[in-house]
Motif scaffolding. Structure first.
Motif, mmCIF file in Angstrom:
data_model
loop_
_atom_site.group_PDB
_atom_site.id
_atom_site.type_symbol
_atom_site.label_atom_id
_atom_site.label_comp_id
_atom_site.label_asym_id
_atom_site.label_seq_id
_atom_site.Cartn_x
_atom_site.Cartn_y
_atom_site.Cartn_z
ATOM 1 N N THR B 53 -24.330 46.998 -34.891
ATOM 2 C CA THR B 53 -24.641 46.962 -36.319
ATOM 3 C C THR B 53 -23.817 48.062 -36.996
ATOM 4 O O THR B 53 -23.389 49.023 -36.350
ATOM 5 N N LEU B 54 -23.648 47.925 -38.301
ATOM 6 C CA LEU B 54 -22.844 48.903 -39.050
ATOM 7 C C LEU B 54 -23.413 50.313 -38.895
ATOM 8 O O LEU B 54 -22.669 51.266 -38.660
ATOM 9 N N SER B 55 -24.743 50.412 -39.005
ATOM 10 C CA SER B 55 -25.355 51.739 -38.949
ATOM 11 C C SER B 55 -25.079 52.407 -37.605
ATOM 12 O O SER B 55 -24.709 53.576 -37.538
ATOM 13 N N ILE B 71 -28.135 54.265 -43.539
ATOM 14 C CA ILE B 71 -28.222 52.793 -43.578
ATOM 15 C C ILE B 71 -29.381 52.322 -42.701
ATOM 16 O O ILE B 71 -30.137 51.424 -43.057
ATOM 17 N N SER B 78 -27.650 50.320 -51.036
ATOM 18 C CA SER B 78 -26.229 50.010 -50.855
ATOM 19 C C SER B 78 -25.539 51.063 -49.980
ATOM 20 O O SER B 78 -25.549 52.249 -50.321
ATOM 21 N N PRO B 79 -24.927 50.628 -48.869
ATOM 22 C CA PRO B 79 -24.227 51.592 -48.015
ATOM 23 C C PRO B 79 -23.024 52.201 -48.734
ATOM 24 O O PRO B 79 -22.678 53.346 -48.505
ATOM 25 N N MET B 108 -17.615 45.777 -44.699
ATOM 26 C CA MET B 108 -18.094 45.578 -43.323
ATOM 27 C C MET B 108 -19.571 45.186 -43.340
ATOM 28 O O MET B 108 -20.035 44.407 -42.512
ATOM 29 N N SER B 109 -20.301 45.736 -44.308
ATOM 30 C CA SER B 109 -21.738 45.422 -44.363
ATOM 31 C C SER B 109 -21.971 43.966 -44.796
ATOM 32 O O SER B 109 -22.970 43.359 -44.441
ATOM 33 N N TYR B 110 -21.063 43.426 -45.585
ATOM 34 C CA TYR B 110 -21.227 42.048 -46.051
ATOM 35 C C TYR B 110 -20.544 41.026 -45.134
ATOM 36 O O TYR B 110 -20.697 39.827 -45.335
ATOM 37 N N ALA B 111 -19.775 41.528 -44.167
ATOM 38 C CA ALA B 111 -19.011 40.614 -43.307
ATOM 39 C C ALA B 111 -19.945 39.715 -42.503
ATOM 40 O O ALA B 111 -20.869 40.199 -41.860
ATOM 41 N N ALA B 112 -19.705 38.413 -42.574
ATOM 42 C CA ALA B 112 -20.571 37.488 -41.837
ATOM 43 C C ALA B 112 -20.004 37.190 -40.456
ATOM 44 O O ALA B 112 -20.753 36.876 -39.525
ATOM 45 N N ASP B 116 -14.044 38.494 -41.166
ATOM 46 C CA ASP B 116 -14.281 39.230 -42.416
ATOM 47 C C ASP B 116 -14.044 40.729 -42.211
ATOM 48 O O ASP B 116 -13.485 41.401 -43.082
ATOM 49 N N ILE B 117 -14.483 41.237 -41.060
ATOM 50 C CA ILE B 117 -14.290 42.666 -40.772
ATOM 51 C C ILE B 117 -12.795 42.954 -40.619
ATOM 52 O O ILE B 117 -12.270 43.930 -41.145
#
Lengths: 327, 162
Positions: B53-55, B71, B78-79, B108-112, B116-117
């Motif tokens: 995960t991003l966090s 996060i 919002s990160p 990166m947080s919105y990447a599905a 996307d990343i």
């Protein structure tokens, strides 16, 4: 009269129990949901008994409790839904890509959230889901002890028989299976056995949120068809448990496990025995002896009612509906 | 004569050391940005290839732990806003780079999916790499100038003393 009082008592006890757990779930969900929704939700009288929270863009949220649906609060926007999904994913949709392809996401504490939105499919396969529009948050519940009332009907020579729990959605299959696993693993009312749980949706064990007993190994987030084969090869289980079987891909692995002497404990969507024997997948499992007992569940006496327990030939082991009680 | 020679050597040596120290100081400022750059790339790779995960990815990157922990504890916030706040608070990071880095974190947080990343990382590098290259060249140039000036100054002093 006494039976009515008894029934009310069961319902009340069960609701108090669920209520306590729902509060914990709400506390957990608080950081993911829009603030305005959390405040409204806590003000709802049915909140403590909630089974499902529905969120849809352009519509007010609704709460399912006691078999009724209550709309409350303000209309939700698309942004509310999008932000909630992002928050539930821990701001990492990509880490949940496989779950999203299957239309759900498992949040903290094993809370399964069904998701609807725009599905991008390539070559007949779901590639990604975007532009989320609806959420269905199902409040998981742990009802320790409900297996005790069911176990006598699904034992063969003191050991758990290969069992399939069948019902329509939302009738408590997963909750019952979770407690059967715990009881078998702990040896409560049944000969103890090593259990392996293939928890594809991370709903059964939920990263330790639920007690599955001391002899249980969990393959968390593992696709069923792979997990069933992996478990058989490396974890030497006596009981192999998994939720919602029915995919062609896992049929081979289930049969292979049965041939190796591993007993299956699984759930499946369906109306009952008559429905599932018509489906080639289950007919094959029954014919090959992979299933010895079938538990039919319903809501006739309340959610989680065991309607009947049948053998694989369809003869009744228990023909009277009853509502298992949490101890 | 010997005393004079020692004195000249000491003055020239001190001047050189001072110049080198000034140059190092300048490089340190850049080093922080470069560490952030490497941390972000590691975080992106961890998300793409290890399913993190991003966090968690930010927390393990070494330089972005505060943002990662935030996060994790505040998933509804919002990160990008937090990232911008944290990075802008750090005086050794330029506002321009802070914005570029925060944009990457947001994407990166919105990447599905991994693509996307990857695409977000490419866009980030398109801005960050020339910026870092330019900064690196400027810092090296200034550090070299500081060293030279310091050495020249010390030589002048030494000659006067002599």
């Amino acid at each position: 009269m006494s039976s009515v009082i008894f029934y009310v008592h069961i319902k009340t006890t069960r609701h108090i129990y669920i209520g306590i757990f729902t509060k914990e779930v709400l506390d957990m969900l608080e950081k993911y949901l829009p603030v305005k929704l959390v405040d409204e939700l806590r003000r709802q009288p049915a909140c403590a008994r909630a089974e499902e929270l529905r969120m849809r863009a352009g519509v007010r949220p609704s709460l399912y409790a006691d078999g009724a649906e209550n709309f409350f609060g303000d209309v939700l926007t698309r942004r509310d839904i999008e932000e909630t999904v992002h928050a539930l994913s821990g701001r990492s949709l990509s880490a949940h890509a496989e779950e999203l392809k299957n239309g759900y996401i498992t949040a903290e504490g094993g809370i399964r959230v069904g998701i609807a939105g725009r599905v991008v499919a390539v070559g007949g396969r779901v590639r990604v889901m975007r532009d989320f529009t609806s959420l269905n948050i199902r409040f998981p519940r742990e009802m320790k002890g409900i297996a005790a009332d069911v176990l006598p009907h699904i034992l063969v020579n003191g050991r758990l028989a290969a069992t399939l729990i069948v019902s329509a959605p939302q009738h408590g299959k997963t909750t019952l299976m979770r407690d059967i696993i715990r009881a078998v693993s702990s040896g409560e009312g049944v000969q103890s056995a090593k259990c392996t749980v293939v928890d594809e949706r991370m709903e059964l064990w939920a990263n330790g949120a639920f007690d599955l007993g001391p002899r249980t190994d969990v393959l968390s987030g593992c696709p069923k068809h792979l997990g069933l084969a992996m478990a058989g090869r490396s974890l030497s289980p006596e009981i192999l448990a998994t939720d919602e079987i029915g995919g062609e891909r896992e049929l081979g692995a289930v049969m292979e496990a049965a041939v190796s002497g591993i007993r299956l404990l699984a759930t499946a969507h369906g109306g009952g025995y008559r429905d599932i024997v018509k489906r080639p997948y289950f007919a094959e499992l029954i014919r090959s002896g992979c299933i010895e007992r079938i538990i039919e569940m319903s809501e006739t006496l309340g959610r989680g009612t065991v309607e009947r327990v049948l053998t694989s030939e369809g003869s009744a082991v228990c023909a009277h509906p009853f509502l298992p009680r949490a101890k | 004569m010997t005393v004079k020679f020692i004195l000249i050597a000491v003055i020239v040596g001190a001047g050189g050391a001072l110049g080198a120290a000034i140059g190092e100081g300048m490089k340190q400022t850049l080093a922080k940005t470069e560490k952030l750059h490497v941390g972000l790339k590691h975080a992106a790779a961890a998300m793409m290839y290890r399913g993190m995960t991003l966090s968690r990815a930010l927390a393990e990157s070494g330089e972005l732990t505060e943002i990662g922990e935030y996060i994790e504890n505040n998933p509804a916030q919002s990160p990008a806003i937090k990232a911008r706040d944290v990075l802008l608070k750090d005086k050794s990071v330029s506002p321009e780079y802070a914005k570029t880095a925060a944009d990457l974190i947001e994407r990166m947080s919105y990447a599905a999916v991994n693509e996307d990343i990857r695409s977000a990382l490419e866009d980030y590098e398109r801005h960050a790499l020339p910026y870092l290259e330019e900064k690196r060249a400027a810092v090296n140039k200034r550090a070299k100038l500081a060293r030279t000036l310091s050495l020249m100054a010390s030589l002048t002093v030494a000659i006067i003393v002599a």
